[in-house]
Design a protein around this motif. Structure first.
Motif, PDB file in Angstrom:
ATOM      1  N   LEU A  31      42.402  41.923  52.514  1.00 40.15           N
ATOM      2  CA  LEU A  31      42.543  41.383  51.165  1.00 40.15           C
ATOM      3  C   LEU A  31      41.955  42.349  50.138  1.00 40.15           C
ATOM      4  O   LEU A  31      42.564  42.596  49.082  1.00 40.15           O
ATOM      5  CB  LEU A  31      41.853  40.020  51.065  1.00 40.15           C
ATOM      6  CG  LEU A  31      41.849  39.371  49.674  1.00 40.15           C
ATOM      7  CD1 LEU A  31      43.269  39.103  49.199  1.00 40.15           C
ATOM      8  CD2 LEU A  31      41.028  38.073  49.690  1.00 40.15           C
ATOM      9  N   GLU A  32      40.790  42.905  50.443  1.00 36.65           N
ATOM     10  CA  GLU A  32      40.152  43.851  49.524  1.00 36.65           C
ATOM     11  C   GLU A  32      41.044  45.070  49.276  1.00 36.65           C
ATOM     12  O   GLU A  32      41.088  45.603  48.167  1.00 36.65           O
ATOM     13  CB  GLU A  32      38.793  44.278  50.081  1.00 36.65           C
ATOM     14  CG  GLU A  32      37.771  43.150  50.099  1.00 36.65           C
ATOM     15  CD  GLU A  32      36.498  43.520  50.842  1.00 36.65           C
ATOM     16  OE1 GLU A  32      36.479  44.595  51.489  1.00 36.65           O
ATOM     17  OE2 GLU A  32      35.516  42.748  50.786  1.00 36.65           O
ATOM     18  N   GLN A  33      41.753  45.498  50.300  1.00 39.94           N
ATOM     19  CA  GLN A  33      42.634  46.650  50.157  1.00 39.94           C
ATOM     20  C   GLN A  33      43.897  46.319  49.362  1.00 39.94           C
ATOM     21  O   GLN A  33      44.453  47.182  48.666  1.00 39.94           O
ATOM     22  CB  GLN A  33      43.021  47.175  51.544  1.00 39.94           C
ATOM     23  CG  GLN A  33      41.847  47.758  52.323  1.00 39.94           C
ATOM     24  CD  GLN A  33      42.188  48.049  53.775  1.00 39.94           C
ATOM     25  OE1 GLN A  33      43.196  47.571  54.311  1.00 39.94           O
ATOM     26  NE2 GLN A  33      41.344  48.836  54.438  1.00 39.94           N
ATOM     27  N   LEU A  34      44.346  45.064  49.442  1.00 41.61           N
ATOM     28  CA  LEU A  34      45.589  44.668  48.790  1.00 41.61           C
ATOM     29  C   LEU A  34      45.412  44.225  47.341  1.00 41.61           C
ATOM     30  O   LEU A  34      46.356  44.306  46.549  1.00 41.61           O
ATOM     31  CB  LEU A  34      46.256  43.532  49.583  1.00 41.61           C
ATOM     32  CG  LEU A  34      46.798  43.911  50.967  1.00 41.61           C
ATOM     33  CD1 LEU A  34      47.294  42.664  51.696  1.00 41.61           C
ATOM     34  CD2 LEU A  34      47.917  44.931  50.835  1.00 41.61           C
ATOM     35  N   LEU A  35      44.228  43.758  46.971  1.00 42.05           N
ATOM     36  CA  LEU A  35      44.034  43.211  45.631  1.00 42.05           C
ATOM     37  C   LEU A  35      44.392  44.187  44.508  1.00 42.05           C
ATOM     38  O   LEU A  35      45.014  43.776  43.519  1.00 42.05           O
ATOM     39  CB  LEU A  35      42.601  42.712  45.463  1.00 42.05           C
ATOM     40  CG  LEU A  35      42.324  41.309  46.010  1.00 42.05           C
ATOM     41  CD1 LEU A  35      40.838  40.993  45.972  1.00 42.05           C
ATOM     42  CD2 LEU A  35      43.115  40.268  45.212  1.00 42.05           C
ATOM     43  N   PRO A  36      44.048  45.484  44.587  1.00 48.58           N
ATOM     44  CA  PRO A  36      44.431  46.388  43.494  1.00 48.58           C
ATOM     45  C   PRO A  36      45.938  46.525  43.312  1.00 48.58           C
ATOM     46  O   PRO A  36      46.397  46.993  42.264  1.00 48.58           O
ATOM     47  CB  PRO A  36      43.806  47.723  43.919  1.00 48.58           C
ATOM     48  CG  PRO A  36      42.675  47.346  44.823  1.00 48.58           C
ATOM     49  CD  PRO A  36      43.182  46.152  45.574  1.00 48.58           C
ATOM     50  N   HIS A  37      46.703  46.134  44.334  1.00 47.57           N
ATOM     51  CA  HIS A  37      48.163  46.248  44.285  1.00 47.57           C
ATOM     52  C   HIS A  37      48.825  44.865  44.182  1.00 47.57           C
ATOM     53  O   HIS A  37      50.039  44.756  44.336  1.00 47.57           O
ATOM     54  CB  HIS A  37      48.667  46.970  45.535  1.00 47.57           C
ATOM     55  CG  HIS A  37      47.908  48.228  45.842  1.00 47.57           C
ATOM     56  ND1 HIS A  37      48.062  49.388  45.099  1.00 47.57           N
ATOM     57  CD2 HIS A  37      46.969  48.504  46.789  1.00 47.57           C
ATOM     58  CE1 HIS A  37      47.259  50.320  45.574  1.00 47.57           C
ATOM     59  NE2 HIS A  37      46.588  49.814  46.606  1.00 47.57           N
ATOM     60  N   ALA A  81      49.809  42.263  36.601  1.00 49.07           N
ATOM     61  CA  ALA A  81      49.963  41.561  35.330  1.00 49.07           C
ATOM     62  C   ALA A  81      48.890  41.979  34.340  1.00 49.07           C
ATOM     63  O   ALA A  81      49.157  42.132  33.139  1.00 49.07           O
ATOM     64  CB  ALA A  81      49.911  40.053  35.564  1.00 49.07           C
ATOM     65  N   VAL A  82      47.658  42.172  34.815  1.00 51.56           N
ATOM     66  CA  VAL A  82      46.581  42.613  33.934  1.00 51.56           C
ATOM     67  C   VAL A  82      46.863  44.020  33.417  1.00 51.56           C
ATOM     68  O   VAL A  82      46.685  44.312  32.226  1.00 51.56           O
ATOM     69  CB  VAL A  82      45.225  42.568  34.669  1.00 51.56           C
ATOM     70  CG1 VAL A  82      44.123  43.197  33.818  1.00 51.56           C
ATOM     71  CG2 VAL A  82      44.857  41.131  35.016  1.00 51.56           C
ATOM     72  N   THR A  83      47.292  44.892  34.295  1.00 50.64           N
ATOM     73  CA  THR A  83      47.634  46.258  33.885  1.00 50.64           C
ATOM     74  C   THR A  83      48.755  46.241  32.858  1.00 50.64           C
ATOM     75  O   THR A  83      48.727  46.980  31.860  1.00 50.64           O
ATOM     76  CB  THR A  83      48.046  47.092  35.105  1.00 50.64           C
ATOM     77  OG1 THR A  83      46.986  47.078  36.073  1.00 50.64           O
ATOM     78  CG2 THR A  83      48.347  48.520  34.711  1.00 50.64           C
ATOM     79  N   LEU A  84      49.751  45.372  33.057  1.00 50.78           N
ATOM     80  CA  LEU A  84      50.880  45.289  32.136  1.00 50.78           C
ATOM     81  C   LEU A  84      50.442  44.819  30.755  1.00 50.78           C
ATOM     82  O   LEU A  84      50.984  45.261  29.737  1.00 50.78           O
ATOM     83  CB  LEU A  84      51.949  44.342  32.698  1.00 50.78           C
ATOM     84  CG  LEU A  84      53.256  44.232  31.904  1.00 50.78           C
ATOM     85  CD1 LEU A  84      53.933  45.591  31.805  1.00 50.78           C
ATOM     86  CD2 LEU A  84      54.190  43.219  32.560  1.00 50.78           C
ATOM     87  N   LEU A  85      49.435  43.939  30.695  1.00 42.43           N
ATOM     88  CA  LEU A  85      48.938  43.472  29.401  1.00 42.43           C
ATOM     89  C   LEU A  85      48.487  44.647  28.543  1.00 42.43           C
ATOM     90  O   LEU A  85      48.753  44.695  27.341  1.00 42.43           O
ATOM     91  CB  LEU A  85      47.772  42.504  29.590  1.00 42.43           C
ATOM     92  CG  LEU A  85      48.087  41.071  29.988  1.00 42.43           C
ATOM     93  CD1 LEU A  85      46.798  40.273  30.128  1.00 42.43           C
ATOM     94  CD2 LEU A  85      49.014  40.409  28.975  1.00 42.43           C
ATOM     95  N   LEU A 125      45.097  50.472  31.384  1.00 40.05           N
ATOM     96  CA  LEU A 125      43.828  49.944  31.878  1.00 40.05           C
ATOM     97  C   LEU A 125      44.099  49.188  33.174  1.00 40.05           C
ATOM     98  O   LEU A 125      44.212  47.964  33.187  1.00 40.05           O
ATOM     99  CB  LEU A 125      43.193  49.017  30.825  1.00 40.05           C
ATOM    100  CG  LEU A 125      42.942  49.648  29.451  1.00 40.05           C
ATOM    101  CD1 LEU A 125      42.498  48.585  28.453  1.00 40.05           C
ATOM    102  CD2 LEU A 125      41.916  50.763  29.553  1.00 40.05           C
ATOM    103  N   PRO A 126      44.232  49.884  34.284  1.00 34.96           N
ATOM    104  CA  PRO A 126      44.593  49.238  35.551  1.00 34.96           C
ATOM    105  C   PRO A 126      43.490  48.348  36.115  1.00 34.96           C
ATOM    106  O   PRO A 126      42.303  48.648  35.987  1.00 34.96           O
ATOM    107  CB  PRO A 126      44.858  50.424  36.479  1.00 34.96           C
ATOM    108  CG  PRO A 126      44.020  51.528  35.917  1.00 34.96           C
ATOM    109  CD  PRO A 126      44.048  51.342  34.428  1.00 34.96           C
TER     110      PRO A 126
END
Length: 235
Positions: A21-27, A33-37, A45-46
């Motif tokens: 899960l820790e490895q997948l969360l950044p992707h 959606a946060v990066t797109l904002l 701002l990834p």
């Protein structure tokens, strides 16, 4: 999201699945959606750095947060995810994903001078879609293979748009000051600090079906809270 699996008492969050899960969360969808904002305002701002959250990490729960700060280090936007197995206080598995604008001024500073941080309804929809997808498809994997589990009751998801940070005298600001709700029309009952709707549906589905359900749920939510002119074609 409530996940009332019949086998919930036998489930656990083990180290290998937590690491995955820790490895997948950044992707994940919610990170995207946060990066797109920020990208929509010309910034990049990834939501790349996720840390263990304050809601607990052990064999019965997983909690992670990602914070984007302003130039002076003030938290501007926070994305959070959590999955908790049943306890004496909660009888079902709960999965949550949310995005919180902690400080509009810090967010504006992070984006660059002159930006208005009021969100468009399309941006809110994108965040809700991503949070729902993350809670329904990524987080359940932390306890194993959801497809092998059986339901003891129908799973439900609550989608919320809320004002979380009190303004003057501890009063929550109305949503209209934070989100452009113009496309769904006027509200005869006056502005509100919260909108919410509950959906009964399987957590895993293809993206097109999730988008269809989201639009319908948002219209239902708008009508229930007094925006009686809201229609699907404006979403």
């Amino acid at each position: 999201m409530n996940l009332p699996w019949a086998e919930a008492s036998t489930l656990e969050v083990d180290k290998s699945r937590r690491t995955q899960l820790e490895q997948l969360l950044p992707h994940s969808a919610v990170a995207g959606a946060v990066t797109l904002l920020s990208r929509r305002w010309g910034a990049e701002l990834p939501a790349a750095r996720w840390e263990r959250g304050s809601l607990g990490n052990w064999g019965r729960s997983a909690s992670y947060t990602c914070t984007i700060a302003g130039p002076d280090g003030t938290p501007a936007v926070t994305a959070s995810v959590m999955l908790a197995l049943p306890t004496t206080m909660e009888s079902t598995v709960v999965a949550c994903a949310d995005v919180l604008i902690e400080n509009p001024e810090a967010w504006a500073a992070a984006l660059g001078a002159g930006w208005n941080t009021q969100l468009g309804l399309d941006e809110v929809q994108a965040v809700l879609l991503a949070a729902w997808e993350t809670a329904g498809e990524l987080l359940p994997d932390v306890v194993g293979d959801p497809a092998s589990l059986t339901w003891a009751a129908p799973p439900t998801t609550e989608l919320r748009i809320t004002s979380e940070q009190p303004a003057g005298k501890g009063v929550l600001p109305v949503l209209d000051t934070l989100v452009d709700l113009g496309p769904i029309g006027p509200n005869d009952n006056g502005p509100r600090p919260k909108l919410a709707v509950t959906i009964t549906a399987a957590p895993a589905m293809d993206r097109a079906e999730r988008q269809r359900l989201l639009r319908g749920a948002l219209v239902h939510m708008a009508h229930a809270f007094g925006y009686v002119d809201a229609e699907t074609d404006v979403l």
